[in-house]
Design an enzyme around this catalytic site. Structure first.
Site, PDB file in Angstrom:
ATOM      1  N   SER A 125     -67.888  37.476  24.161  1.00 60.22           N
ATOM      2  CA  SER A 125     -66.767  38.392  23.980  1.00 60.22           C
ATOM      3  C   SER A 125     -66.124  38.756  25.313  1.00 60.22           C
ATOM      4  O   SER A 125     -66.786  38.773  26.358  1.00 60.22           O
ATOM      5  CB  SER A 125     -67.265  39.679  23.302  1.00 60.22           C
ATOM      6  OG  SER A 125     -66.296  40.692  23.336  1.00 60.22           O
ATOM      7  N   TYR A 150     -73.367  47.203  22.567  1.00 61.67           N
ATOM      8  CA  TYR A 150     -72.855  45.933  22.044  1.00 61.67           C
ATOM      9  C   TYR A 150     -72.408  45.025  23.181  1.00 61.67           C
ATOM     10  O   TYR A 150     -72.808  43.855  23.263  1.00 61.67           O
ATOM     11  CB  TYR A 150     -71.686  46.169  21.078  1.00 61.67           C
ATOM     12  CG  TYR A 150     -70.881  44.922  20.835  1.00 61.67           C
ATOM     13  CD1 TYR A 150     -71.397  43.889  20.043  1.00 61.67           C
ATOM     14  CD2 TYR A 150     -69.632  44.739  21.425  1.00 61.67           C
ATOM     15  CE1 TYR A 150     -70.672  42.724  19.846  1.00 61.67           C
ATOM     16  CE2 TYR A 150     -68.908  43.580  21.237  1.00 61.67           C
ATOM     17  CZ  TYR A 150     -69.428  42.576  20.450  1.00 61.67           C
ATOM     18  OH  TYR A 150     -68.721  41.415  20.274  1.00 61.67           O
ATOM     19  N   LYS A 154     -73.946  41.180  24.827  1.00 57.96           N
ATOM     20  CA  LYS A 154     -73.216  39.943  25.114  1.00 57.96           C
ATOM     21  C   LYS A 154     -73.457  39.515  26.569  1.00 57.96           C
ATOM     22  O   LYS A 154     -73.625  38.332  26.859  1.00 57.96           O
ATOM     23  CB  LYS A 154     -71.728  40.109  24.831  1.00 57.96           C
ATOM     24  CG  LYS A 154     -71.403  40.283  23.351  1.00 57.96           C
ATOM     25  CD  LYS A 154     -71.901  39.109  22.516  1.00 57.96           C
ATOM     26  CE  LYS A 154     -71.580  39.246  21.041  1.00 57.96           C
ATOM     27  NZ  LYS A 154     -72.150  38.159  20.228  1.00 57.96           N
TER      28      LYS A 154
END
Length: 338
Positions: A125, A150, A154
């Site tokens: 991302s 989150y 990544k």
């Protein structure tokens, strides 16, 4: 050639399964249906004429992962989507996100490390960049301290893959750093199916347009942008799905320059929130009920991709406009509400 797609019934996963099947790959899906529906298989079959193999497995159980690879010895490529992805929820439930997004990745790589030769595509991302120092964002932009658990998963996920590729030369991997996927397949047989209140702008817009939501909140209009609202790079999900297939073919064909590569996947164009709303109003031919509210903590002001590397090295380029993507999203919304 058998390709495993984890999270293959999700939004991006299902569109990627379609593109893989259209290219003649045999696809096996693993999905635990925590944020998806088994009915998506019907949509995939309606488009491609073929139902992929599906296994309802939880990848957080290491024995499940091990057993799967014992039963499927012909897996030559893995596209790993399965992960929790709501920024706000990750702040409230960090341990859930670290377990779900990292343990599953580790268990997969442990199995792949024992295979002779395998290609691995990781769903990463643009959140790894945070608020970039300059725009558009290149792959060489510094990875900044994550704004959420989150985003951190990544960053850590990429590091785990990179470290693994240094040791296990049999694993060739590409991390695709997405910007903002929107839209739906042109057939309207598959699309985005958010459970509960949508976390992303476009499904909230289409649900508001359909009367499911009363009003869209625009978080801040006093940013240093052309209309004061935040800027993002919105990419049609079908374009994004095709990028995964091209990346996989690059690895299978040994065209990679190293056994770990990173590519930005976006359009290279930034659109403000108000521009996205205007695009919806144009394709839907109706006004959208929205109001401007206070800024939301943690929002990046602007993020859009420099796609030079993806265009020239990967050989991929986004084809659809914002308006085309929005039209497909609205067509999908109308279908599922009919």
């Amino acid at each position: 050639m058998s390709i495993l797609v984890t999270g293959g019934l999700g939004f991006i996963g299902s569109h990627t399964v379609v593109e893989l099947q259209n290219k003649g790959f045999e696809v096996i899906i693993i999905d635990n249906l925590s944020n998806s529906s088994v009915e998506v298989l019907d949509g995939i079959k309606a488009i491609t004429g073929k139902t992929p193999i599906f296994e309802n497995l939880d990848l957080r159980d290491k024995s499940n992962v091990s057993d799967f690879f014992k039963r499927h010895t012909d897996i030559e490529g893995v596209i790993h989507f399965a992960a929790s992805k709501a920024v706000g929820e990750s702040v409230e439930k960090p341990l859930l996100y670290y377990e779900n997004n990292l343990s599953t990745l580790i268990y997969l790589l442990q199995e792949l490390s024992a295979k002779k030769d395998v290609s691995f595509i990781f769903s990463s991302s643009c959140t790894v960049y945070g608020q970039a120092d300059s725009l558009p964002i290149t792959e060489d932009a510094p990875v900044k301290k994550a704004e959420s658990p989150y985003g951190n998963t990544k960053q850590i996920g990429e590091e785990i893959i990179q470290d693994s590729c240094k040791v296990y030369q049999n694993i060739r991997a590409i991390s695709l750093r997405y910007f903002n996927p929107i839209g739906a397949h042109q057939s309207a047989n598959i699309g985005e199916l958010p459970i509960g209140v949508p976390q992303n702008l476009v499904p909230f817009i289409t649900q508001t347009g359909a009367g499911i939501r009363e009003q869209l909140s625009v978080f801040g209009n006093d940013y240093q942008t052309k209309d004061g609202t935040c800027i993002r790079d919105y990419i049609h999900v079908v374009d994004l799905a095709k990028a995964h297939v091209i990346a996989l073919e690059r690895l299978i064909g040994n065209k990679n320059q190293s056994n770990y590569e990173v590519f930005n996947v976006g359009t290279g164009t930034g659109s403000t929130v108000l521009e996205v709303i205007a695009s919806f109003e144009k394709v839907a031919e109706q006004p959208l009920n929205y109001k401007v509210v206070d800024r939301r903590a943690g929002d990046v002001v602007a993020a859009y991709a420099d796609t030079t590397k993806a265009n020239n090295t990967l050989g991929w380029k986004a084809q659809s406009t914002l308006e085309q993507a929005m039209a497909s999203a609205w067509k999908w919304e109308q279908k599922i509400r009919s």
